[in-house]
Design a protein around this motif. Sequence first.
Motif, mmCIF file in Angstrom:
data_model
loop_
_atom_site.group_PDB
_atom_site.id
_atom_site.type_symbol
_atom_site.label_atom_id
_atom_site.label_comp_id
_atom_site.label_asym_id
_atom_site.label_seq_id
_atom_site.Cartn_x
_atom_site.Cartn_y
_atom_site.Cartn_z
ATOM 1 N N SER A 48 35.850 59.377 49.278
ATOM 2 C CA SER A 48 35.391 60.392 50.233
ATOM 3 C C SER A 48 36.051 61.739 49.943
ATOM 4 C CB SER A 48 35.719 59.958 51.664
ATOM 5 O OG SER A 48 37.120 59.893 51.850
ATOM 6 N N ARG A 49 35.498 62.772 50.539
ATOM 7 C CA ARG A 49 36.009 64.128 50.323
ATOM 8 C C ARG A 49 37.474 64.252 50.732
ATOM 9 N NH1 ARG A 49 33.362 68.329 49.013
ATOM 10 N NH2 ARG A 49 31.353 67.502 49.618
ATOM 11 N N ASP A 50 37.862 63.608 51.837
ATOM 12 C CA ASP A 50 39.243 63.701 52.314
ATOM 13 C C ASP A 50 40.158 62.641 51.686
ATOM 14 O OD1 ASP A 50 38.349 61.407 53.572
ATOM 15 O OD2 ASP A 50 38.826 62.082 55.600
ATOM 16 N N CYS A 51 39.613 61.827 50.788
ATOM 17 C CA CYS A 51 40.353 60.775 50.057
ATOM 18 C C CYS A 51 40.965 59.726 50.979
ATOM 19 C CB CYS A 51 41.431 61.380 49.160
ATOM 20 S SG CYS A 51 40.752 62.398 47.843
ATOM 21 N N ALA A 52 40.425 59.577 52.176
ATOM 22 C CA ALA A 52 40.927 58.561 53.106
ATOM 23 C C ALA A 52 40.060 57.302 53.092
ATOM 24 C CB ALA A 52 40.997 59.131 54.522
ATOM 25 N N LYS A 53 38.895 57.367 52.418
ATOM 26 C CA LYS A 53 37.966 56.234 52.387
ATOM 27 C C LYS A 53 37.456 56.019 50.968
ATOM 28 C CE LYS A 53 35.786 58.519 55.715
ATOM 29 N NZ LYS A 53 36.789 59.431 56.148
ATOM 30 N N ILE A 54 37.196 54.749 50.656
ATOM 31 C CA ILE A 54 36.633 54.380 49.359
ATOM 32 C C ILE A 54 35.527 53.365 49.589
ATOM 33 C CG2 ILE A 54 37.077 53.035 47.257
ATOM 34 C CD1 ILE A 54 39.723 54.340 46.974
ATOM 35 N N LYS A 55 34.418 53.539 48.875
ATOM 36 C CA LYS A 55 33.364 52.527 48.833
ATOM 37 C C LYS A 55 33.231 52.063 47.393
ATOM 38 C CE LYS A 55 30.410 53.252 52.788
ATOM 39 N NZ LYS A 55 29.058 53.466 53.269
ATOM 40 N N MET A 56 33.045 50.752 47.227
ATOM 41 C CA MET A 56 32.873 50.177 45.899
ATOM 42 C C MET A 56 31.585 49.371 45.897
ATOM 43 S SD MET A 56 36.808 49.059 45.140
ATOM 44 C CE MET A 56 37.106 48.368 46.756
ATOM 45 N N LEU A 57 30.754 49.615 44.912
ATOM 46 C CA LEU A 57 29.442 48.991 44.809
ATOM 47 C C LEU A 57 29.363 48.152 43.543
ATOM 48 C CD1 LEU A 57 26.442 48.874 45.877
ATOM 49 C CD2 LEU A 57 26.005 50.740 44.273
ATOM 50 N N ARG A 58 28.781 46.966 43.687
ATOM 51 C CA ARG A 58 28.619 46.087 42.529
ATOM 52 C C ARG A 58 27.449 45.145 42.748
ATOM 53 N NH1 ARG A 58 32.459 41.256 40.612
ATOM 54 N NH2 ARG A 58 31.474 40.888 38.626
ATOM 55 N N PHE A 59 26.685 44.913 41.683
ATOM 56 C CA PHE A 59 25.652 43.893 41.705
ATOM 57 C C PHE A 59 26.202 42.696 40.957
ATOM 58 C CE2 PHE A 59 21.947 41.549 40.326
ATOM 59 C CZ PHE A 59 21.161 41.567 41.477
ATOM 60 N N ASP A 60 26.236 41.533 41.623
ATOM 61 C CA ASP A 60 26.818 40.336 41.021
ATOM 62 C C ASP A 60 25.817 39.193 41.089
ATOM 63 O OD1 ASP A 60 28.769 38.693 39.876
ATOM 64 O OD2 ASP A 60 29.488 38.054 41.834
ATOM 65 N N VAL A 61 25.259 38.826 39.993
ATOM 66 C CA VAL A 61 24.342 37.708 39.785
ATOM 67 C C VAL A 61 23.041 37.856 40.571
ATOM 68 C CG1 VAL A 61 24.090 35.203 39.759
ATOM 69 C CG2 VAL A 61 26.314 36.204 39.320
ATOM 70 N N ASN A 62 23.079 37.733 41.880
ATOM 71 C CA ASN A 62 21.831 37.757 42.636
ATOM 72 C C ASN A 62 21.881 38.614 43.901
ATOM 73 O OD1 ASN A 62 23.493 36.177 44.125
ATOM 74 N ND2 ASN A 62 22.074 34.486 44.398
ATOM 75 N N GLY A 63 22.853 39.504 44.006
ATOM 76 C CA GLY A 63 22.913 40.332 45.199
ATOM 77 C C GLY A 63 23.949 41.437 45.091
ATOM 78 N N TRP A 64 23.885 42.343 46.039
ATOM 79 C CA TRP A 64 24.767 43.503 46.067
ATOM 80 C C TRP A 64 26.020 43.200 46.874
ATOM 81 C CZ3 TRP A 64 23.786 47.573 43.081
ATOM 82 C CH2 TRP A 64 22.469 47.778 42.646
ATOM 83 N N CYS A 65 27.144 43.772 46.439
ATOM 84 C CA CYS A 65 28.401 43.742 47.189
ATOM 85 C C CYS A 65 28.789 45.191 47.455
ATOM 86 C CB CYS A 65 29.523 43.089 46.388
ATOM 87 S SG CYS A 65 29.253 41.377 45.998
#
Length: 120
Positions: A48-65
């Motif tokens: 995030s802009r304020d560096c207080a939050k992080i999102k991590m995205l990944r597709f693993d085999v048959n769905g999104w995490c």
Amino acid sequence: MNPFTTPDRIFISKTPQDMRAGIQRLASIVTTDFGVDPMDGSLFVFVSRDCAKIKMLRFDVNGWCLYYVRLCEGAFKWQHSLNAETFLLTIERRQLLWLLEGLEIMQVKAAKPVTARTLL
């Protein structure tokens, strides 16, 4: 889907991201802005802009995490690069763990990773 398997590669975005974005929006950013296939087994990290939050995205085999990390106090030790030629930085798993622990991703005193695959 197994969220605990090690991803093939880890990319972190150098530009700040709106944390209201969900799976579809983040996958679209990976495709259009970064030119990478979001379903290739890589983990994509957005700060995030304020560096207080992080999102991590990944597709693993048959769905999104989609992982979401929010600090109660302070900020992650991350510097956005708004004038970057490339939008992504490839990092190692241990660098991601350092970032999530509140450390810089470049640890000068850390031992270098072993790359040799031969026995003495």
